[in-house]
Design a protein around this motif. Sequence first.
Motif, short mmCIF file in Angstrom:
data_model
loop_
_atom_site.label_atom_id
_atom_site.label_comp_id
_atom_site.label_asym_id
_atom_site.label_seq_id
_atom_site.Cartn_x
_atom_site.Cartn_y
_atom_site.Cartn_z
N SER A 10 37.18 62.01 48.98
CA SER A 10 37.28 61.12 47.83
C SER A 10 38.42 60.12 47.98
O SER A 10 38.58 59.23 47.17
CB SER A 10 37.49 61.93 46.55
N ASP A 31 38.54 63.64 43.32
CA ASP A 31 37.69 63.48 42.14
C ASP A 31 37.97 64.59 41.12
O ASP A 31 38.17 65.75 41.47
CB ASP A 31 36.21 63.52 42.54
N GLY A 32 37.98 64.17 39.87
CA GLY A 32 38.24 65.11 38.79
C GLY A 32 39.71 65.23 38.42
O GLY A 32 40.03 65.99 37.49
N THR A 34 42.97 65.01 36.58
CA THR A 34 43.13 64.84 35.14
C THR A 34 44.61 64.79 34.78
O THR A 34 45.38 65.67 35.19
CB THR A 34 42.46 65.99 34.36
N ARG A 162 44.96 68.41 43.50
CA ARG A 162 44.17 67.17 43.62
C ARG A 162 45.02 65.96 44.02
O ARG A 162 44.51 64.84 44.05
CB ARG A 162 43.44 66.90 42.31
N ARG A 396 40.71 61.18 32.95
CA ARG A 396 40.04 61.78 34.10
C ARG A 396 39.67 60.67 35.11
O ARG A 396 39.15 59.62 34.73
CB ARG A 396 38.78 62.52 33.67
N GLU A 398 37.73 59.52 38.70
CA GLU A 398 36.67 59.76 39.68
C GLU A 398 36.65 58.58 40.65
O GLU A 398 36.80 57.43 40.23
CB GLU A 398 35.29 59.89 39.00
N GLN A 399 36.46 58.87 41.93
CA GLN A 399 36.44 57.82 42.96
C GLN A 399 37.67 56.92 42.83
O GLN A 399 37.60 55.70 43.01
CB GLN A 399 35.15 57.00 42.86
N ALA A 403 37.78 57.16 34.92
CA ALA A 403 36.39 57.30 34.51
C ALA A 403 36.26 57.48 33.01
O ALA A 403 35.29 57.00 32.40
CB ALA A 403 35.76 58.50 35.22
N LEU A 465 32.72 52.33 37.28
CA LEU A 465 34.03 52.87 36.99
C LEU A 465 35.10 51.80 36.95
O LEU A 465 36.27 52.05 37.19
CB LEU A 465 34.44 53.95 38.00
#
Length: 467
Positions: A10, A31-32, A34, A162, A396, A398-399, A403, A465
Amino acid sequence: MEENSHDNNSRPARRADGYDTVGSIETNVADGFTMVAVGDLIVARPLMEGQHPGFDAVAEILRKGDATFGNMETLIFDIRSFKGSPQAEHGGAYHISLPEVGPDLKAMGFNIMGRANNHTLDWGLEGMRETGRILHESGIIHAGAGESLAEAGAARFLETARGRVALVSFTTSFTPMSRACAPAGEAPGRPGLYALRLTESIIVPPMMLENLRQVRNTLPNPGPHHKDLNRVGLARLTFKAGDKAGYSYEPHAGDVADILRNVRRGKQFSDFCIVTNHCHEPGNWSQEPADYEQSFARKMIDAGADAYIGHGPHQLRGIEIYKGRPILYSLGNFFYDDLRTPVGADMFALYGKDPRTDTDAEVTVDEETKGYPTADGFVGALAAPIFYESVISVSRFEQNRLAELRLYPIELGFAMRFANRGIPRLVNGPQGKAILERLQKLSEPFGTHIAIENGVGIISFGPSLER
């Protein structure tokens, strides 16, 4: 909490030679990822083992963050063994918390905190140092205070599954003697907080400015005249001509340059960089940020910050999404559990109380209901429902793009008795809707649309996004 996994697929592609560019300011998390963010933590006691209806649901949200942030606006130490003292300068009150608060905050889910604010040195360097020690031993990353300007301003890093998170913490609202400084020649540096100095001007109509100029010119030894004819200096205040009366601020150029460097450095050594500013200006009464802050916050994003988190005025201000990154101008209060004791002799004197007959709680209640004493009475009272309503923000990614940003309305028990109020609980129904609708209105000038779904505010983005 579900198991986090760091998916290197990612991340942005590396250069062909295998090395990332040092100057990259791109978000670089799995990704994800938070980020949970709240505002001011004014908390005097551990809460996790107590009976506080609704707080378990709040803590559950906090624990779901990879990085869970709050502004630490109190000092943590044991008064029975404390070697310091309450300072002659304080941030409006002497905030104090029990040592158990450190591990308790960690148990709630907090893992990264700002330290630079107007209460950092309420109890002197001893209070600042003891608070840092307890947060460190509790496993909470903290930034914004230190033994020198370089240490106070340095980014601090949180390791998550992450991605690595940097934090740079500073404040525009501080007592003069609390500002850290660098060494100069043989003169050593000074411990304290990381400050962004502001020059304040009062905006008045042009005709009023001319009247002020006449007053100034009648004074003995009035000082040098401003070359700018649209500006008048009077009694250490600066007045400028404008269409609308109010306040204007100019950030100190040297402080801005130093902060930008620390943000850039923080991003170079991390995957995600948080910048946080404790800013009361133009005052706790204002739901709008100070006039300097939008351009300043955007500069932070341009330098590599992935999120800008504001706090200080004890109430909500608007939200902006700039280049796909959140700018939260103020998240208000998260804790307002203001059972501070002891409060210091100066606080008793300030509110006309006698420590032989009055109690710490009675001083605190006067401070919150009347505000700060002035020659004309009291101003700045904080005992109103608006200061006990806020949100928990959950961003959050993503990529490597924002998002979704979810906003959970909370209420801190304004109607409860003194010993029980100040602890957040999730609210829905009319009160939750009113909180989110207020935030909708405050965010509209920044072009931000907040939808309300099932009692939660949502800022969402399309399939690309991108904002």
